[in-house]
Design a protein around this motif. Sequence first.
Motif, PDB file in Angstrom:
ATOM      1  N   ILE A 189       0.835  -1.213   0.000  1.00 22.89           N
ATOM      2  CA  ILE A 189       0.000   0.000   0.000  1.00 22.89           C
ATOM      3  C   ILE A 189       0.869   1.263   0.000  1.00 22.89           C
ATOM      4  O   ILE A 189       0.526   2.275  -0.602  1.00 22.89           O
ATOM      5  N   PRO A 197       0.719   5.926  -4.808  1.00 27.78           N
ATOM      6  CA  PRO A 197       0.879   7.362  -4.590  1.00 27.78           C
ATOM      7  C   PRO A 197      -0.373   7.965  -3.957  1.00 27.78           C
ATOM      8  O   PRO A 197      -1.480   7.522  -4.248  1.00 27.78           O
ATOM      9  N   GLY A 198      -0.163   8.952  -3.096  1.00 27.58           N
ATOM     10  CA  GLY A 198      -1.296   9.652  -2.492  1.00 27.58           C
ATOM     11  C   GLY A 198      -1.797   9.020  -1.207  1.00 27.58           C
ATOM     12  O   GLY A 198      -2.668   9.569  -0.552  1.00 27.58           O
ATOM     13  N   VAL A 199      -1.279   7.851  -0.861  1.00 25.70           N
ATOM     14  CA  VAL A 199      -1.672   7.238   0.413  1.00 25.70           C
ATOM     15  C   VAL A 199      -0.625   7.608   1.455  1.00 25.70           C
ATOM     16  O   VAL A 199       0.555   7.343   1.271  1.00 25.70           O
ATOM     17  N   SER A 200      -1.059   8.248   2.535  1.00 21.47           N
ATOM     18  CA  SER A 200      -0.109   8.668   3.565  1.00 21.47           C
ATOM     19  C   SER A 200       0.063   7.565   4.594  1.00 21.47           C
ATOM     20  O   SER A 200      -0.536   6.483   4.486  1.00 21.47           O
ATOM     21  N   VAL A 201       0.853   7.847   5.597  1.00 21.14           N
ATOM     22  CA  VAL A 201       1.126   6.858   6.638  1.00 21.14           C
ATOM     23  C   VAL A 201      -0.161   6.442   7.365  1.00 21.14           C
ATOM     24  O   VAL A 201      -0.274   5.316   7.850  1.00 21.14           O
ATOM     25  N   VAL A 202      -1.175   7.334   7.379  1.00 18.97           N
ATOM     26  CA  VAL A 202      -2.435   6.987   8.056  1.00 18.97           C
ATOM     27  C   VAL A 202      -3.158   5.869   7.295  1.00 18.97           C
ATOM     28  O   VAL A 202      -3.610   4.884   7.887  1.00 18.97           O
ATOM     29  N   GLY A 203      -3.219   6.000   5.974  1.00 17.91           N
ATOM     30  CA  GLY A 203      -3.849   4.960   5.156  1.00 17.91           C
ATOM     31  C   GLY A 203      -3.114   3.637   5.270  1.00 17.91           C
ATOM     32  O   GLY A 203      -3.733   2.565   5.375  1.00 17.91           O
ATOM     33  N   LYS A 221       2.511   9.710  12.234  1.00 23.42           N
ATOM     34  CA  LYS A 221       2.727  10.924  11.443  1.00 23.42           C
ATOM     35  C   LYS A 221       3.379  12.015  12.304  1.00 23.42           C
ATOM     36  O   LYS A 221       4.336  12.660  11.889  1.00 23.42           O
ATOM     37  N   ASP A 223      -6.407   8.222   1.873  1.00 25.76           N
ATOM     38  CA  ASP A 223      -6.535   7.635   3.217  1.00 25.76           C
ATOM     39  C   ASP A 223      -8.000   7.541   3.604  1.00 25.76           C
ATOM     40  O   ASP A 223      -8.460   6.540   4.154  1.00 25.76           O
ATOM     41  N   ILE A 231      -9.713   4.784   1.847  1.00 25.72           N
ATOM     42  CA  ILE A 231      -9.402   3.495   2.478  1.00 25.72           C
ATOM     43  C   ILE A 231     -10.260   3.299   3.725  1.00 25.72           C
ATOM     44  O   ILE A 231     -10.880   2.257   3.924  1.00 25.72           O
TER      45      ILE A 231
END
Lengths: 194, 122
Positions: free
Chosen positions: A97, A101-107, A156, B5, B8
């Motif tokens: 995951i 791209p575009g997925v941060s550490v939260v996702g 984060k 995010d 998701i």
Amino acid sequence: MSASNQTRVVAQLGVLTAVALVLGYLEHLIPLTAIPGIKLGLANTVLLYALYLMDARKAALLMLLKVGLSGLLFGGLSAMLYSFAGGVLSLFCMIVIRRIPGVSVVGVSICGAVLHNVGQMLVACAVVGPRPVLAYLPILLVAAAVTGTLTGIVAKYVFCGLGAAGALYGGAVRLPATEKPDGGEGQARMENGK
Amino acid sequence: MSKRDIWILCGVLLVALVLAAILYCNRPAPAYVAIYVHDVEYTRVPVDAYQTIRIDQGGGKVNVVTIDGAGVRMESSTCKNQLCVQQGTIDPARMEELILDNWIVCLPNGVTVELAAGDNGK
């Protein structure tokens, strides 16, 4: 890898393993919800740290150390089996995951939490059969969404804090491009701190 | 949190919601209590047959299930985490208020208790 680099990696992994173990233990003392068996998963912030600021192989090593040692110290063999299944699936998912791209550490953290639960449920299926496990799945999914978001946000802010404290680490901590707290300024600050 | 995010997060919650709707809605009132040991049926009794059932697997693994006017609960267990005991009582008359569905699970001992509809026991 030079000898001093290797020493640094050993030291970092040692510290991170210790932090993960302590966080995993402390969680047991926090009664999080009325629903039994749900944990915050704070130790996953350490794994996220390793994944983002070191590399996937070191994160995998850290996960194995954490699972093995916490099994020996607190849980026992069966607990080790559950957390191993959860840990492997969760780490694999987070590595994949993270590349989107575009997925941060939260996702990434949410996906990790969900897959951790799924891994444990697969082991549970082997023990008691699929029907009771399936009945518990929606609750565990919601729990993973909540705890994954919380630990992701914690991770984060840890990254941001480390970026601000970059000077302390002699620039060893490099924030990934997506996690810079203020549009690249953190990186600049770290360079200045050298 | 980035936009993806949130996608998701919503995806996970949606899957949970759909599963919950399928599993928990229109649940018929339970008629019997079935106890399984490692997915093999151990015993099955009507939900109004008040009693205490002791499941002794040997090797120090003992679970005690009580069925009385308040409902069905894991009275005691020799397992380490005691999650099954903490889960409390399932009242068959108030199933729709439950969030944990119709199962009591003791993973370490491999004992599961189901409140189920249908064929009224033996």
